[in-house]
Design a protein around this motif. Sequence first.
Motif, short mmCIF file in Angstrom:
data_model
loop_
_atom_site.label_atom_id
_atom_site.label_comp_id
_atom_site.label_asym_id
_atom_site.label_seq_id
_atom_site.Cartn_x
_atom_site.Cartn_y
_atom_site.Cartn_z
N UNK B 230 1.18 -0.93 0.41
CA UNK B 230 -0.01 0.21 -0.42
C UNK B 230 0.86 1.03 0.11
N UNK B 231 -0.28 2.72 -0.43
CA UNK B 231 1.12 3.25 -0.53
C UNK B 231 -0.26 4.67 -0.40
N UNK B 232 0.20 5.09 0.98
CA UNK B 232 -0.55 6.12 1.74
C UNK B 232 -0.36 7.88 1.31
N UNK B 233 0.63 7.75 0.33
CA UNK B 233 0.97 9.39 0.57
C UNK B 233 0.31 9.93 -1.50
N UNK B 234 0.15 8.88 -1.52
CA UNK B 234 -0.77 9.21 -3.30
C UNK B 234 -0.96 11.11 -3.07
N UNK B 235 -0.24 11.74 -3.93
CA UNK B 235 -0.95 13.77 -4.06
C UNK B 235 -2.33 13.17 -4.28
N UNK B 236 -3.37 14.04 -3.82
CA UNK B 236 -4.30 13.98 -4.23
C UNK B 236 -4.91 15.89 -4.31
N UNK B 237 -4.60 15.92 -5.57
CA UNK B 237 -4.86 18.13 -5.66
C UNK B 237 -5.90 17.93 -5.20
N UNK B 238 -7.27 17.84 -6.15
CA UNK B 238 -8.54 18.08 -5.22
C UNK B 238 -8.57 18.28 -3.92
N UNK B 239 -8.17 16.97 -3.01
CA UNK B 239 -8.93 17.44 -1.91
C UNK B 239 -7.87 17.97 -0.40
N UNK B 240 -7.28 18.61 -1.63
CA UNK B 240 -5.83 18.88 -1.29
C UNK B 240 -5.05 18.11 0.12
N UNK B 241 -5.14 16.55 -0.22
CA UNK B 241 -4.85 15.57 0.71
C UNK B 241 -3.92 14.66 0.27
N UNK B 242 -4.15 13.23 0.48
CA UNK B 242 -3.22 12.27 0.34
C UNK B 242 -4.03 11.04 0.23
N UNK B 286 7.26 15.77 -5.22
CA UNK B 286 5.97 15.48 -4.39
C UNK B 286 6.92 14.90 -2.72
N UNK B 287 6.51 14.88 -1.75
CA UNK B 287 6.97 14.18 -1.08
C UNK B 287 7.48 12.65 -1.07
N UNK B 288 8.18 12.37 -0.56
CA UNK B 288 8.24 10.65 -0.03
C UNK B 288 6.87 10.00 0.14
N UNK B 289 7.05 9.12 -0.71
CA UNK B 289 5.84 7.85 -0.53
C UNK B 289 6.31 6.74 0.42
N UNK B 290 5.59 6.68 1.45
CA UNK B 290 5.78 5.32 2.07
C UNK B 290 5.28 4.43 0.87
N UNK B 291 5.92 3.14 1.63
CA UNK B 291 5.23 2.01 0.40
C UNK B 291 5.44 0.81 1.58
N UNK B 292 3.98 0.74 2.53
CA UNK B 292 4.14 -0.15 3.29
C UNK B 292 3.36 -1.83 3.02
N UNK B 293 4.35 -3.23 3.27
CA UNK B 293 3.63 -4.44 2.76
C UNK B 293 3.51 -4.84 4.31
N UNK B 294 1.98 -5.32 3.64
CA UNK B 294 1.42 -5.58 4.59
C UNK B 294 0.87 -7.85 5.26
N UNK B 295 1.26 -8.51 5.45
CA UNK B 295 0.82 -9.67 5.86
C UNK B 295 0.34 -9.85 5.99
N UNK B 296 -1.67 -10.07 5.86
CA UNK B 296 -2.35 -10.54 6.75
C UNK B 296 -2.99 -11.82 6.26
N UNK B 297 -3.06 -12.06 7.62
CA UNK B 297 -3.58 -13.79 7.87
C UNK B 297 -4.58 -14.31 7.43
N UNK B 298 -5.52 -14.92 7.22
CA UNK B 298 -6.76 -15.34 6.30
C UNK B 298 -7.26 -16.31 7.66
N UNK B 299 -7.91 -15.73 8.40
CA UNK B 299 -8.63 -16.51 9.26
C UNK B 299 -10.25 -17.25 9.08
N UNK B 300 -10.38 -17.23 7.38
CA UNK B 300 -11.32 -18.63 7.32
C UNK B 300 -11.01 -19.74 6.83
N UNK B 301 -11.46 -20.34 7.04
CA UNK B 301 -11.05 -21.65 6.90
C UNK B 301 -11.30 -21.84 5.50
#
Lengths: 283, 381
Positions: B230-242, B286-301
């Motif tokens: 996931x990259x949570x730092x994508x510049x979003x010009x319209x909302x003036x946020x990320x 653009x400011x530096x962007x974080x790339x987060x690698x997540x490992x999610x354990x699937x709980x369903x059978x």
Amino acid sequence: MPPRITQLAMRPRPPPSLSFTPALPFLYPPTHHHHHPLPSITTTQSRPASHAAQGRANKAAPGPGKRLGAKRGATELVVPGTIIFRQRGTHWFPGENAGMGRDHTIFAKEKGYVCFYKDRWRGVGYRGAGRVGARDGSGVQWRKYIGIVFERGGTLPRPVGAKRMRRLGMEVREREEGEGMASAAAAGVVEDAGALVRGQTMREREAVPRSRPELKMSQGYQFRESNWSIGRAAERANVKVRNFKPGDRFLAWRKRTARKARVVEAKSMKSRKARQAKGSKNK
Amino acid sequence: MPLDPNTVSTYREERLLLHHQHKHPIGSRRRRAAIQSSDNVPFEQIPYQCFQEARKVLAEDREEKLAQIALMRKRIATWQAIPQEEIGVARKKGRLVAMQKHLEHLKILADVNDPVIKKRFEDGMAWVGEWNADDLRMMAGDMNRPIYRYLADRKWRKYARLVLMQRISQFHIVPDVLQHLDPTASVTLGFQRRNVQPGEFVDSRVSEVPARLNVQVYDKGERLVTIVVVNPDVPDIESDSFSSRCHFLAVNVPVSPTKSSVPLAHLKRDDHIVQPWLPPFAQKGSPYQRLVVLVLQQDGSEPLDLARLKTLAPRRDAWNTNRFLAHNKATPIGATLFRTVWDDGTDGVMARAGVEGVEQELVRKRPEKNPYKKKDGSRYR
């Protein structure tokens, strides 16, 4: 204050209060106070000063005030860089969209409204990122923060787990490098050589570069040939170096012999020169 | 003369061993060099009386623990045989869980003082934290045993996990990406030959190829995990946020204590991949962007329905990890991160990936004027 001490010494000790009847009369020997209201001064008691009255010890005079404290109040509108609080140490910590200067001054990083609030702090690794026991009540420390909210009337802290409020504060414009750069990028040739060059075969990568590449600005604002390019200078100049073969004693012997011959040659040249110099001097 | 993988200690010997005998050296180079000069006497033959007496004490203790383990196993079997109606579902379940936990604890106690096990672990049989294919290979056999899993976990928690927690905290991964994260698996990241420490800046040309992950879990059994970048730092010009963008999504990836290597490039498109690797890029300015690698354990059978996920196609843009967790019954067990900024290679990376916006750059808006009106400067002269 020596004078006061002298006075105390002169004044008689007041008698025990009348409401209290001493049970052990021998502890209170009869005094003559009633007969002599003003006793004669027989001994002068004095207490040595435990703190110097003058000199270095009392030099810590109050200096000029440092004008510490809040410079902006809660809900006040601030712009980036506005100083909100001056302090010694961290009475207040920087919260959302606020920063802390070298002298712990809290300042605004975004335009918005000042908010003073308390939030819990469990050391680095908290805010939900699991410290062992982070969710129980242990080790909670409350800290005072100064933050900036974007809407008038907004409050801090944000609910646990809510994202931070952030502002981009940037706008888009066309790049100055112009059309050439964009078309080059589209063709995929913007890649600078030397770094990981994708899409090249091993043979292409190992081919001898024809000419020195253009100088590019590198770190430290200097235009210089990159190290990998300097490393291939010999290849460009068609200089071949024999591969080192460990254990090739014959080659080692040849080199050694050649070196010895060179040394002998050099020495003989030296002695010849010396002889010639001597001869010229004698003339 | 054949080389001994236990004693080779120079680069040349290691290379020769690999090329001619197709063997990897064992353990660290320091250990191999030490073995060369030591007598390498096995523990049973070390001629110190005190040492041998101590070994006897430890062996006695181990026998005791083994007896307790046998007893606990018998008790568990007895409790399992009791019908639920007699004692109630909750009581039976609670009791069994507690007994199982105690059994696992006893298994650790039986081996934790064994000098041979300690030696094997410290010699790199189960080394965790660095990327070393040989160590991982050696580890594979051992991580089936609870004691080595326990020792590896303890080692990870002593340093690597602390660093990771610091980065997660300082880079605000919690709460920007996840609401809560308590990593129980170590996740290490690399691109081809380059290893990446959590939070490091990675050249855009290096991260153009899919990452290779090593997901080391410390509890037994195979499980399916989902891997998200996931990259949570994508510049979003319209909302003036990320906003946030999904750069990679693969589901149903099997991971176990002995099977930790997950090269993202080798995952099968038809079996795992929902969103293929989109190279990280940051527009110029653009400011530096974080790339987060997540490992999610699937709980369903059941494994997640890949076809459904593909049709639903959580678009890359406006990715929300919490929503994915809620909809797909998964728990985050591990994370790592790296950063990217615009660099010399970004234009080429964007062009090759077919991303628009190469010819644009981001610039800071004009600084805000102080809203408090300042009086005319000439008045102060």
